[in-house]
Design an enzyme around this catalytic site. Structure first.
Site, mmCIF file in Angstrom:
data_model
loop_
_atom_site.group_PDB
_atom_site.id
_atom_site.type_symbol
_atom_site.label_atom_id
_atom_site.label_comp_id
_atom_site.label_asym_id
_atom_site.label_seq_id
_atom_site.Cartn_x
_atom_site.Cartn_y
_atom_site.Cartn_z
ATOM 1 C CB CYS A 1 1.130 -3.752 -4.676
ATOM 2 S SG CYS A 1 2.446 -3.664 -3.380
ATOM 3 C CG ASP A 2 -2.277 -0.939 -0.004
ATOM 4 O OD1 ASP A 2 -2.286 -0.131 -0.816
ATOM 5 O OD2 ASP A 2 -2.383 -0.802 1.459
ATOM 6 C CB THR A 3 3.494 0.208 0.291
ATOM 7 O OG1 THR A 3 4.018 -0.310 -0.736
ATOM 8 C CG2 THR A 3 4.487 1.273 0.484
#
EC number: 3.6.1.9
Length: 191
Positions: free
Chosen positions: A69-71
């Protein structure tokens, strides 16, 4: 099948527990700077999430479903990462004051055995109230901004800046639970 979260984020580790307690954490050391931003926030976060999952895949021996995941925060086409200093955080929050920005999270699910991969993203629009310099300085004194994309945490003191939100709240925290749950079911994982 084992589930591995490829993230050092305490927030993500806390959030995934709302879906399952049966997971392990293996922090990815993927070099995010190798992913070029090509003015497409959705593709960018999905590529980074995939890079994190691939890095972890190379470290595991047993079959596992790896979650990457990356934000990021985007404002007027510019990616706002984690602040480099308190001054950087001040300038970012001043820029977001009274404006709407987008928070993008990319998700990758990778089956380490079959190589099957699913990628998707979520975008949430967030509107800040107008902020005074004093409000921003007081917030920075809490230290909460230091490891947050966009220099704020909606789940903490930074939540008082948020006037409106359109989309997934948990995306803004760092792990879009509804999307992740659907993706896991799509990979045959029943939680």
């Amino acid at each position: 099948m084992d589930i591995i979260l490829a993230s050092a984020s305490i927030r993500r580790q806390e959030l995934i527990k709302r879906l399952t307690n049966d997971f392990t954490v293996l922090v990815s050391d993927f070099d995010e700077s190798t992913v070029e931003f090509k003015n497409d926030c959705a593709a960018y976060v999905m590529d980074i999430a995939q890079g994190k999952a691939q890095w972890v895949k190379n470290k595991v021996k047993n079959q596992a479903l790896i979650i990457g995941c990356d934000t990021i925060v985007s404002f007027n086409g510019k990616v706002l990462g984690k602040p480099k200093s308190d001054e950087d955080a001040f300038n970012t929050l001043k820029m977001l004051s009274g404006n709407i920005h987008e928070v993008y999270s990319g998700l990758t699910l990778l089956d380490s055995f079959s190589g099957n991969i699913k990628k998707d993203f979520v975008c949430t629009r967030v509107k800040f109230s107008p902020l005074s310099d004093e409000e921003i300085k007081k917030y920075i004194e809490t230290g909460e901004h230091k490891d947050k994309a966009g220099s704020y945490g909606i789940q903490g003191y930074g939540g008082i800046f948020v006037e409106e939100i359109h989309g997934c709240y948990y995306n803004v925290v760092g792990l879009p639970l509804n999307k992740l749950s659907k993706m896991l079911k799509g990979m045959g994982v029943n939680l």
